[in-house]
Write a protein that holds these residues in place. Sequence first.
Motif, mmCIF file in Angstrom:
data_model
loop_
_atom_site.group_PDB
_atom_site.id
_atom_site.type_symbol
_atom_site.label_atom_id
_atom_site.label_comp_id
_atom_site.label_asym_id
_atom_site.label_seq_id
_atom_site.Cartn_x
_atom_site.Cartn_y
_atom_site.Cartn_z
ATOM 1 N N GLY A 26 56.455 59.544 -0.036
ATOM 2 C CA GLY A 26 55.845 58.778 1.349
ATOM 3 C C GLY A 26 54.231 58.727 0.970
ATOM 4 N N HIS A 27 53.529 57.707 1.542
ATOM 5 C CA HIS A 27 52.132 57.701 1.500
ATOM 6 C C HIS A 27 51.641 58.934 1.920
ATOM 7 N N THR A 28 51.964 59.397 2.917
ATOM 8 C CA THR A 28 51.708 60.630 3.518
ATOM 9 C C THR A 28 52.848 61.437 3.563
ATOM 10 N N ARG A 29 52.542 63.055 3.595
ATOM 11 C CA ARG A 29 53.694 63.858 3.755
ATOM 12 C C ARG A 29 54.572 63.719 4.892
ATOM 13 N N ALA A 30 53.845 63.485 6.108
ATOM 14 C CA ALA A 30 54.628 63.200 7.298
ATOM 15 C C ALA A 30 55.677 61.947 7.184
ATOM 16 N N GLY A 65 57.271 64.882 -0.374
ATOM 17 C CA GLY A 65 55.873 64.694 -0.027
ATOM 18 C C GLY A 65 55.156 63.403 -0.619
ATOM 19 N N THR A 66 53.985 63.371 -0.919
ATOM 20 C CA THR A 66 53.038 62.266 -1.563
ATOM 21 C C THR A 66 53.391 62.295 -3.093
ATOM 22 N N PRO A 67 53.020 61.218 -3.574
ATOM 23 C CA PRO A 67 53.175 61.023 -5.053
ATOM 24 C C PRO A 67 52.423 61.883 -5.829
ATOM 25 N N ALA A 118 54.255 64.865 -7.902
ATOM 26 C CA ALA A 118 53.547 65.027 -9.228
ATOM 27 C C ALA A 118 53.177 66.670 -9.456
ATOM 28 N N ASP A 119 52.530 66.989 -8.435
ATOM 29 C CA ASP A 119 52.220 68.446 -8.723
ATOM 30 C C ASP A 119 53.334 69.474 -8.956
ATOM 31 N N THR A 170 57.389 52.835 -8.031
ATOM 32 C CA THR A 170 56.107 52.395 -7.667
ATOM 33 C C THR A 170 55.238 53.712 -7.042
ATOM 34 N N MET A 171 55.515 54.581 -6.865
ATOM 35 C CA MET A 171 54.600 55.690 -6.144
ATOM 36 C C MET A 171 54.468 56.747 -7.300
ATOM 37 N N VAL A 172 55.983 57.361 -7.804
ATOM 38 C CA VAL A 172 55.569 58.482 -8.479
ATOM 39 C C VAL A 172 55.330 58.212 -9.957
ATOM 40 N N VAL A 173 56.096 57.215 -10.448
ATOM 41 C CA VAL A 173 55.758 57.155 -11.933
ATOM 42 C C VAL A 173 54.425 56.854 -12.293
#
Length: 439
Positions: free
Chosen positions: A279-283, A366-368, A372-373, A403-406
Amino acid sequence: MTKQLCLGGFMRPICLHTAWWRHPEAPADANFNWPVIKSLAQKLERACFDAIFTADHLALMPMPPEALKRSATVTSFDPLMMLSAIAACTDRIGLIATGSTSYEDPYLLARRFASLDHLSNGRAGWNIVTTVNPEAALNFGLETALRHAQRYERADEFFEVVTKLWDGWSDNALKMDKESGVFSDIERIRPINHKGKYFSVKGPLNIARPVQGWPVVALAGASEGARQMAAKSADLVFGNARSIETGRSFYQDMKSRAVAFGRNPDHIKILPANQVYVGHTRAEAIAKKRSMDDLVHVESNIPNLSIRLGVDCSKFDPDKLLPELPVTEQGQGNQREWVALARREKLTVRELAKRAAESGTGEMVGTPSEIADQMEEWLMTGACDGFIIVFHTVPDGYDDFVTMVVPELQRRGLMRTEYTGNTLRENIGLPRPNSPLDN
């Protein structure tokens, strides 16, 4: 150059989350909806995934009727048929299909995978499985399934026969010389004359040597038998580590076993499966996971846990810790991983069953940047060479990751931005086996 992840997209079943088809935006028929499948495969190729991975079941899942009626696994395409169709509408992404060594015939399987490799210009992969579902035996004229040790003994000979058949053709066997009228050099097409405990196969194949020499060979499982066979034979090993610590342990064990067989450890890639919520935020990511898990019907929980553990869990007290279990004749490595999770987090049977119904794999939430981390830490600290990405629903799970992680992985240099090879072996850095007839 930064070490890069090898990524496979899990596409059969289309998602693993038990309730994926109940998501408001999901086409409930996605498992057998060709336009949807085609669009998802092309989406993964545009994102430069290494491969599509397809599982297979040779019987309905062994669940009570109340659970089975809630599962979208009851219908889906044969993986080789599906990947042959995908081959026609993609150009670079690898195509890995599951083929059972317990119930298939080695000659027919070798021929089909050689055909897929030619049809896709060198993108085929064979995921070796020793089918554990006892219901499958009843569909092939047997009263009971083979015991664990027998399954792997048969699988070892099955692999030997298949690879002999692929090697029974020289790369230069086809002359197709119009002037002389010679189509093939039959001295470079040899029978294998195999006679073993389980199979008697004369050969040769009636299709030319695969483009890749051998299609890429994959194997999943964490039992002793699976590890030994994978270390000896597999190019890709699909794991199910639910923590980075167990991932590192499995990774080191598999690399060491490969070296003991005289193999280059870089030529065996370890890919644990992970279901990703981003998501754009962890929440927001947590909310996506919670909303999916809330869609799982309670009657799916215990049957799914029984499948993971290979024992009937309906007799256990759901509000107590998991009792000691007998060794299963089904997925022994899977059982160990789930028991370890229960012990590590002190989960009751009810809590563990809910986890089992959600996906059955590891999870990242989590967030992207956070996803990735985690992936970077696993890669750089010797816990994996990449991942099999499991999407929680369709199309949202696919779209979120692509669209977010890649883009974040590509920004860090952890993932390619374009394909550099034409074949699956080239794209994941594996050598091409030579035929003994060309030595």
